[in-house]
Design an enzyme around this catalytic site. Structure first.
Site, PDB file in Angstrom:
ATOM      1  N   ASP A   7     -34.958 -15.141  34.651  1.00  0.00           N
ATOM      2  CA  ASP A   7     -35.614 -16.634  34.670  1.00  0.00           C
ATOM      3  C   ASP A   7     -35.755 -16.998  36.034  1.00  0.00           C
ATOM      4  O   ASP A   7     -35.106 -16.667  37.187  1.00  0.00           O
ATOM      5  CB  ASP A   7     -34.785 -17.488  33.824  1.00  0.00           C
ATOM      6  CG  ASP A   7     -35.179 -18.915  33.941  1.00  0.00           C
ATOM      7  OD1 ASP A   7     -36.315 -18.832  33.664  1.00  0.00           O
ATOM      8  OD2 ASP A   7     -34.128 -19.681  34.072  1.00  0.00           O
ATOM      9  N   ASP A   9     -36.560 -20.862  37.065  1.00  0.00           N
ATOM     10  CA  ASP A   9     -36.155 -22.130  37.656  1.00  0.00           C
ATOM     11  C   ASP A   9     -34.770 -22.076  37.245  1.00  0.00           C
ATOM     12  O   ASP A   9     -34.326 -22.243  36.065  1.00  0.00           O
ATOM     13  CB  ASP A   9     -36.992 -23.338  36.960  1.00  0.00           C
ATOM     14  CG  ASP A   9     -38.285 -23.281  37.587  1.00  0.00           C
ATOM     15  OD1 ASP A   9     -38.708 -22.873  38.542  1.00  0.00           O
ATOM     16  OD2 ASP A   9     -39.236 -23.310  36.526  1.00  0.00           O
TER      17      ASP A   9
HETATM   18 MG   LIG Z   1     -34.250 -22.045  33.715  1.00  0.00          MG
END
Ligand SMILES: [Mg+2]
Length: 172
Positions: A7, A9
């Site tokens: 992932d 962010d």
């Molecule tokens: Mg995230």
């Protein structure tokens, strides 16, 4: 082949609460990430980023903005085999948008030698854990979002504070 799905962010860069990284100036790479990826490249055959970016769907940023952000990200953290993103709005329920597994299946089409069951998803949210679980990968939760581990322990295989901790301790 083993792949590492990351992932973005909250894992690679600082999460902007209730907002999006909308341009390169707003991208703040987390400490230790470049070092972590150097270690990860020794353990995984491919490294991908899978990221929901509904800021595009909302018209807050463009595909070109996202490309510029990812150019800056890669300059900072080193090469990534491919970056997958989903611009769709949450309410559109796109098959590409995590927790749906469209981006994992796309990666497997693009790199047919990877095996999802030997692969790992690292994220900081329940959405990421669900994505990894549904795609048949091992799931790794990083960051401070302890509610996921408490409320949904069946979704979380391993837990580390940071990506660097994961990279230093993980043995495939
Ligand atoms: Mg995230």
């Amino acid at each position: 082949m083993r792949a590492l799905f990351l992932d973005r962010d909250g894992v690679l860069n600082v999460l902007r609460p209730d907002d999006y990284v909308k341009n390169p100036d707003e991208l703040e790479v987390l400490p230790g990430v470049a070092e972590a990826l150097e270690l990860c490249r020794k353990q995984f055959d491919r490294i991908f980023i899978v990221t929901n970016q509904q800021g595009i769907g909302k018209g807050l940023m463009t595909e070109a903005d996202l490309e510029a952000i990812h150019r800056k990200l890669v300059e900072s953290i080193g090469p990534i085999d491919r970056i997958y993103h989903c611009p769709a709005l949450k309410r559109e329920h796109s098959f590409r948008r995590k927790p749906n597994i469209g981006m994992a299946l796309q990666a497997r089409r693009d790199f047919p030698d990877i095996r999802l069951k030997d692969s790992v998803m690292v994220g900081d949210s329940e959405t990421d854990m669900l994505f990894g679980r549904r795609a048949g990968m091992k799931t790794v939760l990083v960051g401070n979002n302890s509610t996921v581990a408490t409320d949904q322990p069946h979704l979380v295989d391993y837990r580390y504070s940071t990506l660097l901790d994961f990279a230093q301790q993980w043995r495939s």
